[in-house]
Design an enzyme around this catalytic site. Structure first.
Site, PDB file in Angstrom:
ATOM      1  N   CYS A  77       0.830  -1.207   0.000  1.00 20.36           N
ATOM      2  CA  CYS A  77       0.000   0.000   0.000  1.00 20.36           C
ATOM      3  C   CYS A  77       0.868   1.262   0.000  1.00 20.36           C
ATOM      4  CB  CYS A  77      -0.999  -0.035   1.160  1.00 20.36           C
ATOM      5  SG  CYS A  77      -2.344   1.161   0.952  1.00 20.36           S
ATOM      6  N   HIS A 178      -3.842  -4.889   0.071  1.00 20.15           N
ATOM      7  CA  HIS A 178      -3.339  -5.413   1.342  1.00 20.15           C
ATOM      8  C   HIS A 178      -3.419  -6.932   1.351  1.00 20.15           C
ATOM      9  CE1 HIS A 178      -2.972  -1.635   3.625  1.00 20.15           C
ATOM     10  NE2 HIS A 178      -3.950  -1.215   2.834  1.00 20.15           N
ATOM     11  N   GLU A 180      -2.370  -8.894   3.558  1.00 16.80           N
ATOM     12  CA  GLU A 180      -2.657  -9.322   4.934  1.00 16.80           C
ATOM     13  C   GLU A 180      -4.143  -9.215   5.276  1.00 16.80           C
ATOM     14  OE1 GLU A 180      -2.218  -4.911   5.364  1.00 16.80           O
ATOM     15  OE2 GLU A 180      -1.384  -6.471   4.085  1.00 16.80           O
TER      16      GLU A 180
END
Length: 196
Positions: A77, A178, A180
């Protein structure tokens, strides 16, 4: 394998750490140059504002450490945007690992909300980050600025216009989304990065 997460004044470090733990990896969260250089893999996450963060990186010398990294490094990001040449966010020069500028989304229709937030597909994947991908996959985005499609583009997403969802150059990898926060798909991407 030693994995390091760059510790600096940006959010999302804990989310990345938790995602790595789910993969059985205990990462070091550090701003120490020696520890970062000794790691086998480095992750440069980020949620924040470009100009303020670049000022912090300059002040601490982390800008030089990141640019000089010879091991695989993954920007996420804001981390990806800071790896570019210049950002419209704060009109700031960045790390110039990727020789391309970061632009602000311009909403042209009512339905084009900025920030671009939520699930969207990635396509045209062409990096070992996406090993095993055979179709469009959904990943999670939160951003108001984007990197245009360019020679380093490793995946494309279309929102308002086609933009770089991922970048790759030598040992430097980056995702605008993202991983994650992208469920099983994001976990596969992180696993692919760890296996480089």
């Amino acid at each position: 394998m030693k994995v390091a997460i760059v510790k600096y004044n940006a959010g999302n470090i804990r989310s990345v750490d938790c995602a790595l733990r789910r993969l059985g990896v205990e990462a070091m969260i550090t701003a120490d140059e020696a520890m970062l250089r000794s790691a086998d893999k480095v992750i440069f996450p980020g949620v924040g504002e470009a100009a303020t963060t670049m000022d912090f990186l300059h002040t601490t010398g982390l800008d030089t450490v990141i640019k000089g990294m010879e091991k695989p490094l993954l920007g996420i990001c804001l981390g990806m945007q800071l790896m570019c040449r210049h950002s419209d966010e704060g009109n700031v020069d960045c790390l110039n690992i990727f020789d391309v500028d970061v632009k602000r989304f311009q909403s042209e229709r009512h339905e084009d909300k900025v920030p671009h937030m939520g699930w969207n597909t990635i396509e045209q994947t062409c990096s070992s980050l996406f090993r095993g991908f055979t179709k469009e996959e959904f990943v999670y985005f939160v951003h108001s600025f984007y990197v245009p499609v360019n020679e380093y583009t490793a995946a494309v997403t279309d929102y308002i216009l086609p933009f770089s969802a991922a970048l790759h150059k030598e040992n430097f990898y980056a995702t605008q989304f993202h991983p994650e926060k992208s469920g099983d798909v994001g976990e596969r991407i992180l696993k692919n990065f760890l296996e480089l």
